[in-house]
Design a protein around this motif. Structure first.
Motif, PDB file in Angstrom:
ATOM      1  N   TRP A   1      16.794 -39.756  32.777  1.00  0.00           N
ATOM      2  CA  TRP A   1      15.385 -39.961  33.129  1.00  0.00           C
ATOM      3  C   TRP A   1      14.622 -40.627  31.988  1.00  0.00           C
ATOM      4  O   TRP A   1      13.802 -41.519  32.214  1.00  0.00           O
ATOM      5  CB  TRP A   1      14.738 -38.628  33.492  1.00  0.00           C
TER       6      TRP A   1
ATOM      7  N   ASP B   1      14.099 -22.743  33.563  1.00  0.00           N
ATOM      8  CA  ASP B   1      14.065 -23.610  34.741  1.00  0.00           C
ATOM      9  C   ASP B   1      12.638 -24.085  34.986  1.00  0.00           C
ATOM     10  O   ASP B   1      11.711 -23.274  35.000  1.00  0.00           O
ATOM     11  CB  ASP B   1      14.540 -22.859  35.987  1.00  0.00           C
TER      12      ASP B   1
ATOM     13  N   LEU C   1      21.002 -35.182  32.762  1.00  0.00           N
ATOM     14  CA  LEU C   1      20.107 -35.788  33.751  1.00  0.00           C
ATOM     15  C   LEU C   1      18.793 -36.197  33.102  1.00  0.00           C
ATOM     16  O   LEU C   1      18.279 -37.303  33.341  1.00  0.00           O
ATOM     17  CB  LEU C   1      19.840 -34.804  34.891  1.00  0.00           C
TER      18      LEU C   1
ATOM     19  N   THR D   1       7.411 -36.079  42.158  1.00  0.00           N
ATOM     20  CA  THR D   1       8.481 -36.958  41.703  1.00  0.00           C
ATOM     21  C   THR D   1       7.905 -38.275  41.209  1.00  0.00           C
ATOM     22  O   THR D   1       6.813 -38.679  41.592  1.00  0.00           O
ATOM     23  CB  THR D   1       9.493 -37.224  42.824  1.00  0.00           C
TER      24      THR D   1
ATOM     25  N   ASP E   1      20.486 -29.225  32.625  1.00  0.00           N
ATOM     26  CA  ASP E   1      20.360 -30.580  33.165  1.00  0.00           C
ATOM     27  C   ASP E   1      20.005 -31.578  32.074  1.00  0.00           C
ATOM     28  O   ASP E   1      19.341 -32.578  32.327  1.00  0.00           O
ATOM     29  CB  ASP E   1      19.297 -30.602  34.269  1.00  0.00           C
TER      30      ASP E   1
ATOM     31  N   SER F   1      15.798 -34.665  41.344  1.00  0.00           N
ATOM     32  CA  SER F   1      16.118 -33.235  41.369  1.00  0.00           C
ATOM     33  C   SER F   1      14.816 -32.472  41.539  1.00  0.00           C
ATOM     34  O   SER F   1      13.774 -32.889  41.007  1.00  0.00           O
ATOM     35  CB  SER F   1      16.808 -32.813  40.067  1.00  0.00           C
ATOM     36  N   ASN F   2      14.863 -31.362  42.259  1.00  0.00           N
ATOM     37  CA  ASN F   2      13.647 -30.558  42.423  1.00  0.00           C
ATOM     38  C   ASN F   2      13.542 -29.456  41.386  1.00  0.00           C
ATOM     39  O   ASN F   2      12.604 -28.667  41.405  1.00  0.00           O
ATOM     40  CB  ASN F   2      13.555 -29.974  43.837  1.00  0.00           C
ATOM     41  N   GLN F   3      14.507 -29.416  40.447  1.00  0.00           N
ATOM     42  CA  GLN F   3      14.479 -28.412  39.383  1.00  0.00           C
ATOM     43  C   GLN F   3      15.296 -28.913  38.209  1.00  0.00           C
ATOM     44  O   GLN F   3      16.326 -29.570  38.388  1.00  0.00           O
ATOM     45  CB  GLN F   3      15.042 -27.085  39.899  1.00  0.00           C
ATOM     46  N   ILE F   4      14.833 -28.616  36.981  1.00  0.00           N
ATOM     47  CA  ILE F   4      15.607 -28.955  35.787  1.00  0.00           C
ATOM     48  C   ILE F   4      15.718 -27.715  34.905  1.00  0.00           C
ATOM     49  O   ILE F   4      14.728 -27.051  34.615  1.00  0.00           O
ATOM     50  CB  ILE F   4      14.987 -30.130  34.990  1.00  0.00           C
TER      51      ILE F   4
END
Length: 237
Positions: A227, A123, A223, A129, A220, A137-140
């Motif tokens: 990105w 994580d 996601l 950002t 993620d 998202s605040n975490q990947i």
């Protein structure tokens, strides 16, 4: 949009036959978010000539078992291509070795870390950002497989994310439209697990066990594929 995948490493046998090569993994990752992208491949490991910057609209640099500080004859030309792409300026994305090579090419420092192997799903906290991080998202959570780490970022670089194990895990650079991840979003769970099992004899038993178990968790990666596609589209001509 024409994306050139710069191949700096290849899946070890027999995994290549089962899972395909890294360019195909990246295409599967990015295509759902950008079906209009066209991909080409440059593989200096096989003696292929590196492309001119005019040949592509964006550059993606893959992972590799090599270290950026090693004396392989193909590393310096790849670093020069990264610099020329930034100067063009055209967008580029680095993954694992690509993350490290990009950081080094722009003036950062990479070493074999005394933290040892990072394996399995890790994580990363997102501490800053960027516009291309959509949806945010605040975490990947994503697969990792590395011993080397960036320990000094280039001048002007932003540390967008990382972890206690890898503090400089997501970078965006001031030298041109460029960003990079230490993580491996192209790794499906099945490939990540198979690669880790293949390397079991190199990795401490406790870290290996935790790494294998972590592939039961969600990631993620989809996601992160969005990105990456967003980054290319936002900075493309």
């Amino acid at each position: 949009m024409r994306i050139c995948i710069l191949v700096t490493g290849e899946p070890p046998a027999p995994l290549d036959n089962q899972f395909g090569d890294y360019p195909s993994m990246f295409e599967r990752l990015i295509k759902p978010a950008a079906p209009h992208f066209r991909f080409s491949v440059a593989n200096p490991l096989r003696g292929e000539k590196l492309p001119a910057v005019s040949d592509f609209d964006g550059l993606l640099v893959t992972g590799s078992p090599a270290g950026v500080y090693e004396e392989h004859e193909w590393i310096a030309p790849c670093a020069e291509l990264i610099k020329r792409t930034a100067a063009a300026p055209k967008p580029q994305v680095g993954i694992c070795f690509g993350h490290q090579l990009m950081a080094q090419a722009f003036g950062g420092k990479v070493i074999k870390s005394d933290r040892g192997w990072g394996v399995g799903v890790h994580d990363y906290r997102i501490s800053q950002t960027a516009e291309w991080m959509s949806p945010p998202s605040n975490q990947i959570a994503c697969a990792v497989s590395h011993q080397d780490q960036v320990i000094e970022v280039p001048m002007g670089a932003k540390i967008l994310g990382g972890s206690d194990f890898c503090p400089m895990g997501v970078l965006e650079y001031a030298q041109g439209p460029a960003m990079s991840f230490q993580q491996h979003p192209e790794f499906m769970h099945e490939y990540g697990t198979a690669l880790l099992r293949l390397r079991e004899d190199r990795i401490p038993a406790d870290r290996f066990g935790v790494g294998i178990d972590s592939y039961n968790n969600r990631t993620d990666r989809e996601l992160m594929g969005k990105w990456i596609a967003n980054f290319f589209m936002m900075h493309g001509n």
